[in-house]
Enzyme design. Structure first.
Site, short mmCIF file in Angstrom:
data_model
loop_
_atom_site.label_atom_id
_atom_site.label_comp_id
_atom_site.label_asym_id
_atom_site.label_seq_id
_atom_site.Cartn_x
_atom_site.Cartn_y
_atom_site.Cartn_z
N GLY A 111 0.79 -1.23 0.00
CA GLY A 111 0.00 0.00 0.00
C GLY A 111 0.82 1.27 0.00
N ALA A 112 2.09 1.20 -0.43
CA ALA A 112 2.93 2.40 -0.42
C ALA A 112 3.15 2.93 -1.83
CB ALA A 112 4.26 2.10 0.24
N GLY A 115 4.16 -0.94 -5.96
CA GLY A 115 3.86 -2.09 -6.83
C GLY A 115 4.04 -3.44 -6.15
N SER A 116 3.89 -3.47 -4.83
CA SER A 116 4.08 -4.73 -4.11
C SER A 116 3.08 -5.79 -4.57
CB SER A 116 3.95 -4.48 -2.61
OG SER A 116 4.07 -5.68 -1.90
N SER A 117 1.83 -5.39 -4.75
CA SER A 117 0.81 -6.39 -5.11
C SER A 117 1.10 -6.99 -6.49
CB SER A 117 -0.60 -5.79 -5.08
OG SER A 117 -0.73 -4.77 -6.03
N ASP A 160 2.27 -1.83 -13.70
CA ASP A 160 2.95 -2.48 -12.56
C ASP A 160 3.30 -3.93 -12.88
OD1 ASP A 160 2.42 -0.10 -11.33
OD2 ASP A 160 1.53 -0.96 -9.53
#
Ligand code: MEV
Length: 364
Positions: A111-112, A115-117, A160
């Site tokens: 959620g920062a 592009g973690s998801s 992403d």
């Protein structure tokens, strides 16, 4: 009777062009060397397969027996929905049935805006295609991951998952994604810890645009020009010029109303400590800023941010995309291979249907 695979995929940072990209201007998005990792252990199952998923960043671990588990996920553990959707898609398409033990970990905060998801979805897709010996291209992996991204973000741009799949730096404009050259730059990221909703800030910008179109429209155009300039300096490694572009871009982001005092504060700290330039990244309103550094100014910038209560993250340009390695394999797990696709055929259509429909109801 098991095969274990580990896959990784990089996360990303928007260098220039957030928000103006929504109005047709180009944006530069770069893969960074902070990654998501998925380890998948496949066990041959005759009946009643299960999927066990451990997500370290959410501190959850669940095991879904296909015969009893679907209702478990209704309205909860929503972070697992995209993962189950990817698994479901691949199980149905390839007619798979084996049990899986999946362990997921991401090096970047969720959620920062980093592009973690997407990195998680891509590393899972890569791990699945590898553990089942599926002959998927990178394009296929990116498309499969995009299905998971849509579950999380509704209508994401696709940038992403593309960057997480292919690595490197991409120029993105009106749905077109083009790889661009990048030197090996280094950034320090500061996370405000303030969560922000992209939708809300995109809508705020829309309101400002509608109130002052004769000011905001040229601002978007200026942001587009900065992206074109940044592309040149990214390729030739001119850090002074690139930093200057980040600073100007930050000024324009303030003009359209998406910077907040905490972002401004961290950006000023980084600049004062000697960064080549600094700006927010992503939607604004919270999330992260970054500072452009090299070995000469990395330490003072890092320390200055740290002194202000931030846990800075040093990231580097990542040229490589998603990768996988086989950790262990028992050859007898692959009894038959379809000649055409190299896809392992392992189960009856009855058990395949059971597994797939169970996962489908688990995420609906
Ligand atoms: C958000 O990460 C980037 C924005 O430009 C929105 C978008 O491109 O969809 C603010």
């Amino acid at each position: 009777m098991t095969k274990i695979v580990r896959a990784s995929a990089p996360s990303k940072i928007i260098l220039t062009g957030e928000h103006s990209v929504v109005y047709g201007q180009p944006a530069l998005v770069m893969a960074i060397d902070k990654k998501a990792f998925t380890k998948v252990e496949r066990t041959k199952t005759i009946t009643d397969p299960f999927i066990q998923i451990t997500t370290q960043n959410y501190n959850t671990s669940v095991s879904i027996p296909f015969s009893t588990g679907p209702e478990f996920f209704k309205n909860q553990l929503v972070h697992l929905h995209p993962l189950l959707h990817i698994i479901q898609t691949i199980y149905i398409k390839e007619g798979l049935n084996d049990s899986l033990k999946i362990d997921i970990h991401s090096e970047v905060p969720k959620g920062a805006g980093l592009g973690s998801s997407a990195a998680v979805c891509v590393s899972l897709s890569t791990a699945l295609t590898s553990v089942f010996d599926l002959d998927y291209s990178l394009e296929d992996i990116s498309n499969l991951s995009f299905k998971g991204e849509k579950i999380i973000h509704g209508t994401p741009s696709g940038v992403d998952n593309t960057v997480a799949t292919f690595g490197g730096c991409m120029k993105f404009q009106q749905g077109n994604i083009k790889r661009v050259r990048s030197s090996a730059i280094q950034l320090i990221i500061g996370n405000t810890g303030i969560s922000r909703e992209t939708k809300k800030w995109v809508s705020k910008v829309r309101t400002r645009y509608e109130s002052y179109p004769e000011v905001i429209d040229p601002t978007f155009e200026a942001m587009g020009s900065l992206t074109q300039e940044a592309e040149k300096f990214l390729a030739n490694g001119d850090l002074e010029k690139l930093g200057e572009i980040f600073d100007i871009n930050q000024g324009l982001l303030s003009t359209i109303g998406v910077s907040i005092p905490k972002l401004d504060h961290l950006i000023n700290i980084a600049r004062t400590a000697g960064a080549y330039g600094a700006k927010l990244t992503g939607a604004g309103g919270g999330g992260c800023m970054f500072a452009l550094v090299d070995k000469n100014n990395q330490h003072p910038v890092f320390r200055a941010l740290q002194k202000n209560g931030i846990e800075p993250i040093i990231v580097n340009f990542e040229s490589q995309g998603t990768k996988s390695e086989i950790l262990s394999e028992i050859p007898s797990l692959n009894p038959q291979k379809s000649k055409k696709s190299g896809v392992a055929v392992l189960s009856s259509s009855f058990t395949r249907l059971t597994a797939s429909s169970m996962i489908r109801s688990a995420i609906s």
